[in-house]
Design an enzyme around this catalytic site. Sequence first.
Site, mmCIF file in Angstrom:
data_model
loop_
_atom_site.group_PDB
_atom_site.id
_atom_site.type_symbol
_atom_site.label_atom_id
_atom_site.label_comp_id
_atom_site.label_asym_id
_atom_site.label_seq_id
_atom_site.Cartn_x
_atom_site.Cartn_y
_atom_site.Cartn_z
ATOM 1 N N HIS A 171 43.540 -99.081 25.014
ATOM 2 C CA HIS A 171 45.102 -98.912 24.586
ATOM 3 C C HIS A 171 45.466 -99.796 24.073
ATOM 4 O O HIS A 171 46.880 -100.107 23.559
ATOM 5 C CB HIS A 171 45.333 -98.487 25.977
ATOM 6 N N LYS A 211 47.066 -82.483 35.636
ATOM 7 C CA LYS A 211 45.829 -83.803 35.685
ATOM 8 C C LYS A 211 45.714 -84.276 37.341
ATOM 9 O O LYS A 211 47.233 -84.345 37.684
ATOM 10 C CB LYS A 211 45.907 -85.411 34.846
ATOM 11 N N ARG A 226 38.955 -92.503 18.806
ATOM 12 C CA ARG A 226 38.014 -93.257 18.668
ATOM 13 C C ARG A 226 36.461 -92.833 18.350
ATOM 14 O O ARG A 226 35.916 -93.373 17.867
ATOM 15 C CB ARG A 226 37.202 -93.193 20.794
ATOM 16 N N SER A 242 39.653 -94.128 29.691
ATOM 17 C CA SER A 242 39.911 -94.033 31.193
ATOM 18 C C SER A 242 39.117 -93.419 32.126
ATOM 19 O O SER A 242 38.844 -94.436 32.959
ATOM 20 C CB SER A 242 41.444 -93.698 31.694
#
Length: 178
Positions: free
Chosen positions: A25, A49, A103, A141
């Site tokens: 990040h 979440k 990614r 994460s």
Amino acid sequence: MDALSPKKQPIALYPGTFDPVTLGHLDIIRRGARIFDHLIIAVAENPGKSPLFSSEERASMIRHEISRLENPTKSRIEVIIYNSLLMDCVESQGASVILRGLRAVADFEYEYQMAGMNQQINNKIETVFLMADSVLQPVASRLVKEIAFYNGNITPFVPPYVVQKLQEAVTRKKSFQD
């Protein structure tokens, strides 16, 4: 506008959960701040979440890491918390670009779909993708939290301050489970 007059760079908004903020990040933040005159890091309060950290804790960790950057980079970065539709946040902040990091191919498929939906909502907002640094591509994460939960070494993935905060949070979580 005259062809020789400098063009004003758009305001970009980099949204995410950042639970916790990773070196990946931070790489996107640094690079985004070099590209855009103003970069807004938007920490999401996502009801779908269950984050380990509160939105304020996540924003605080990001602010801490930004404070360590050199000027003028850090002076062009702002951190906010939002709990609305992303496009409403983008518009309320006066941004015209959504910045996203990629990614892998799986990220691209999801992000491409999101960019398409966002384009349907407001076709004046562009999405700009930055590829993750190859060393940081596997960092997520979700995986960092899992490694931390099992007392693994997370120092290659998050900055020292975040390591400390993550270890404290994992210790608290484990004490509630016992």
